[in-house]
Design a protein around this motif. Structure first.
Motif, PDB file in Angstrom:
ATOM      1  N   UNK A 138      35.914  48.577  50.842  1.00 35.55           N
ATOM      2  CA  UNK A 138      37.167  48.435  50.102  1.00 35.55           C
ATOM      3  C   UNK A 138      37.501  49.767  49.416  1.00 35.55           C
ATOM      4  N   UNK A 139      38.803  50.077  49.371  1.00 34.89           N
ATOM      5  CA  UNK A 139      39.266  51.355  48.851  1.00 34.89           C
ATOM      6  C   UNK A 139      40.111  51.175  47.595  1.00 34.89           C
ATOM      7  N   UNK A 140      40.004  52.132  46.697  1.00 36.13           N
ATOM      8  CA  UNK A 140      40.931  52.273  45.582  1.00 36.13           C
ATOM      9  C   UNK A 140      41.477  53.699  45.673  1.00 36.13           C
ATOM     10  N   UNK A 141      42.755  53.809  46.012  1.00 37.56           N
ATOM     11  CA  UNK A 141      43.380  55.116  46.185  1.00 37.56           C
ATOM     12  C   UNK A 141      44.031  55.576  44.883  1.00 37.56           C
ATOM     13  N   UNK A 142      44.312  56.873  44.796  1.00 31.16           N
ATOM     14  CA  UNK A 142      44.965  57.411  43.599  1.00 31.16           C
ATOM     15  C   UNK A 142      46.329  56.761  43.377  1.00 31.16           C
ATOM     16  N   UNK A 165      37.666  44.730  44.258  1.00 31.95           N
ATOM     17  CA  UNK A 165      36.411  44.134  43.789  1.00 31.95           C
ATOM     18  C   UNK A 165      36.323  42.636  44.057  1.00 31.95           C
ATOM     19  N   UNK A 166      37.445  41.990  44.340  1.00 32.03           N
ATOM     20  CA  UNK A 166      37.499  40.522  44.348  1.00 32.03           C
ATOM     21  C   UNK A 166      36.508  39.875  45.311  1.00 32.03           C
ATOM     22  N   UNK A 167      36.375  40.423  46.508  1.00 35.72           N
ATOM     23  CA  UNK A 167      35.548  39.775  47.530  1.00 35.72           C
ATOM     24  C   UNK A 167      34.066  40.126  47.426  1.00 35.72           C
ATOM     25  N   UNK A 191      38.067  32.791  41.743  1.00 32.21           N
ATOM     26  CA  UNK A 191      37.740  34.221  41.772  1.00 32.21           C
ATOM     27  C   UNK A 191      38.967  35.060  41.427  1.00 32.21           C
ATOM     28  N   UNK A 192      40.109  34.690  41.952  1.00 25.05           N
ATOM     29  CA  UNK A 192      41.331  35.427  41.643  1.00 25.05           C
ATOM     30  C   UNK A 192      41.629  35.383  40.149  1.00 25.05           C
ATOM     31  N   UNK A 193      41.506  34.197  39.559  1.00 26.81           N
ATOM     32  CA  UNK A 193      41.775  34.074  38.124  1.00 26.81           C
ATOM     33  C   UNK A 193      40.778  34.878  37.306  1.00 26.81           C
ATOM     34  N   UNK A 194      39.534  34.941  37.766  1.00 29.89           N
ATOM     35  CA  UNK A 194      38.524  35.738  37.067  1.00 29.89           C
ATOM     36  C   UNK A 194      38.897  37.216  37.093  1.00 29.89           C
ATOM     37  N   UNK A 195      39.345  37.708  38.242  1.00 33.06           N
ATOM     38  CA  UNK A 195      39.712  39.117  38.344  1.00 33.06           C
ATOM     39  C   UNK A 195      40.948  39.415  37.495  1.00 33.06           C
ATOM     40  N   UNK A 196      41.885  38.483  37.434  1.00 36.54           N
ATOM     41  CA  UNK A 196      43.068  38.667  36.590  1.00 36.54           C
ATOM     42  C   UNK A 196      42.653  38.788  35.127  1.00 36.54           C
ATOM     43  N   UNK A 252      44.630  37.689  45.873  1.00 39.11           N
ATOM     44  CA  UNK A 252      44.193  36.587  46.733  1.00 39.11           C
ATOM     45  C   UNK A 252      44.080  37.016  48.191  1.00 39.11           C
ATOM     46  N   UNK A 253      44.954  37.913  48.633  1.00 36.44           N
ATOM     47  CA  UNK A 253      44.962  38.324  50.033  1.00 36.44           C
ATOM     48  C   UNK A 253      43.623  38.940  50.450  1.00 36.44           C
ATOM     49  N   UNK A 254      42.917  39.526  49.489  1.00 39.00           N
ATOM     50  CA  UNK A 254      41.625  40.155  49.805  1.00 39.00           C
ATOM     51  C   UNK A 254      40.554  39.128  50.141  1.00 39.00           C
ATOM     52  N   UNK A 255      40.760  37.871  49.751  1.00 42.64           N
ATOM     53  CA  UNK A 255      39.754  36.834  49.964  1.00 42.64           C
ATOM     54  C   UNK A 255      40.063  35.953  51.167  1.00 42.64           C
ATOM     55  N   UNK A 256      41.266  36.036  51.697  1.00 40.21           N
ATOM     56  CA  UNK A 256      41.646  35.198  52.824  1.00 40.21           C
ATOM     57  C   UNK A 256      40.860  35.588  54.063  1.00 40.21           C
ATOM     58  N   UNK A 257      40.303  34.600  54.739  1.00 45.34           N
ATOM     59  CA  UNK A 257      39.539  34.854  55.948  1.00 45.34           C
ATOM     60  C   UNK A 257      38.218  35.543  55.715  1.00 45.34           C
ATOM     61  N   UNK A 258      37.736  35.503  54.475  1.00 45.16           N
ATOM     62  CA  UNK A 258      36.489  36.192  54.144  1.00 45.16           C
ATOM     63  C   UNK A 258      35.400  35.206  53.715  1.00 45.16           C
ATOM     64  N   UNK A 259      35.545  33.960  54.137  1.00 44.46           N
ATOM     65  CA  UNK A 259      34.508  32.961  53.880  1.00 44.46           C
ATOM     66  C   UNK A 259      34.616  32.235  52.553  1.00 44.46           C
ATOM     67  N   UNK A 260      35.676  32.455  51.797  1.00 43.98           N
ATOM     68  CA  UNK A 260      35.864  31.791  50.516  1.00 43.98           C
ATOM     69  C   UNK A 260      36.675  30.512  50.730  1.00 43.98           C
ATOM     70  N   UNK A 261      36.174  29.372  50.212  1.00 46.91           N
ATOM     71  CA  UNK A 261      36.991  28.165  50.276  1.00 46.91           C
ATOM     72  C   UNK A 261      38.107  28.270  49.232  1.00 46.91           C
ATOM     73  N   UNK A 262      39.099  27.388  49.356  1.00 49.03           N
ATOM     74  CA  UNK A 262      40.304  27.516  48.534  1.00 49.03           C
ATOM     75  C   UNK A 262      40.002  27.441  47.042  1.00 49.03           C
ATOM     76  N   UNK A 263      39.102  26.530  46.665  1.00 49.06           N
ATOM     77  CA  UNK A 263      38.788  26.379  45.235  1.00 49.06           C
ATOM     78  C   UNK A 263      38.079  27.621  44.700  1.00 49.06           C
ATOM     79  N   UNK A 264      37.067  28.094  45.430  1.00 48.37           N
ATOM     80  CA  UNK A 264      36.332  29.277  44.986  1.00 48.37           C
ATOM     81  C   UNK A 264      37.232  30.505  44.963  1.00 48.37           C
ATOM     82  N   UNK A 265      38.117  30.567  45.954  1.00 47.68           N
ATOM     83  CA  UNK A 265      39.041  31.698  46.025  1.00 47.68           C
ATOM     84  C   UNK A 265      39.957  31.732  44.811  1.00 47.68           C
TER      85      UNK A 265
END
Length: 217
Positions: free
Chosen positions: A71-75, A141-143, A106-111, A90-103
């Motif tokens: 994962x990248x963080x650009x200037x 960092x989300x995933x 996780x998004x709310x935690x990062x927010x 949320x888009x970072x977690x889609x298709x990455x093995x996270x179920x909807x509830x966990x996803x």
């Protein structure tokens, strides 16, 4: 080692000078490392070689994390335009093995970690540059990826917000993510466990991180 660089040489032109010239560097699994050095010392070039965006002119680069896992963080933040803060993370977690509830959790935690609670449903195009950068960092960092590469991630942030971002980065590091940060800021470097300084395309010093006051970004 997730990153092993041996005798790395790189130049952008076949007849041009070497930006990196015989560089050796290993980065253990789960390390939080700062890359420092004057402009033109090869920091961003080195980051791009680690991330697979550039191939070295000579030497070998062995990186266990694939480009898809990195994962990248650009200037300059790269976000999905006209989408909300929540959607961009949320888009970072889609298709990455996270179920909807966990996803969702996780998004709310990062927010919360990025102090973006009041902006969760705001179009990212309406955010300030510093707020957009926080969204980009949250997405990276989300995933809980194996490797995060960050190029001057706090350059647009004030001191207090830099501290918030570094807390989140250090939390990801404690969970096992390897993180490499290019920075000119001694305050950022002091929060890392290792500081590698480049000069003339090579490692000029390699020391443990420490405590320092914030200097110019």
């Amino acid at each position: 080692m997730p990153v092993t660089l041996s005798d790395i040489r790189f130049r952008y032109d076949a007849h041009g000078p070497y930006v990196l010239d015989g560089l050796d560097l290993t980065i253990p699994d789960g390390q939080l490392i700062a890359l420092m050095g004057p402009s033109g010392s090869g920091k961003t070039t080195l980051l791009q070689i680690i991330g697979g965006l550039l191939r070295p002119t000579g030497g070998t680069a062995d990186v266990t994390a694939s480009r898809d896992e990195t994962r990248w963080v650009f200037q300059t933040p790269t976000l999905l335009a006209h989408r909300s803060v929540r959607h961009n993370i949320d888009i970072a977690l889609m298709g990455d093995g996270w179920d909807e509830r966990s996803r969702g959790a996780r998004v709310e935690r990062m927010i919360r970690d990025m102090r973006l609670e009041g902006l969760a449903d705001t179009d990212v195009n309406l955010l300030s540059g510093g707020q957009r950068q926080r969204v980009q960092i949250a997405r990276a960092l989300a995933s809980e990826p194996p490797l995060v590469l960050a190029d001057e991630p706090t350059g647009q942030l004030d001191h207090a917000t830099t501290g918030v971002v570094l807390d989140a980065i250090r939390a990801a590091h404690r969970r096992g993510t390897t993180i490499v940060i290019v920075t000119h800021d001694p305050y950022v470097a002091a929060r890392c466990e290792r500081v590698v300084t480049l000069e003339d395309g090579r490692v000029s010093s390699d020391e443990p991180g420490g405590h320092a006051r914030r200097g110019p970004a």
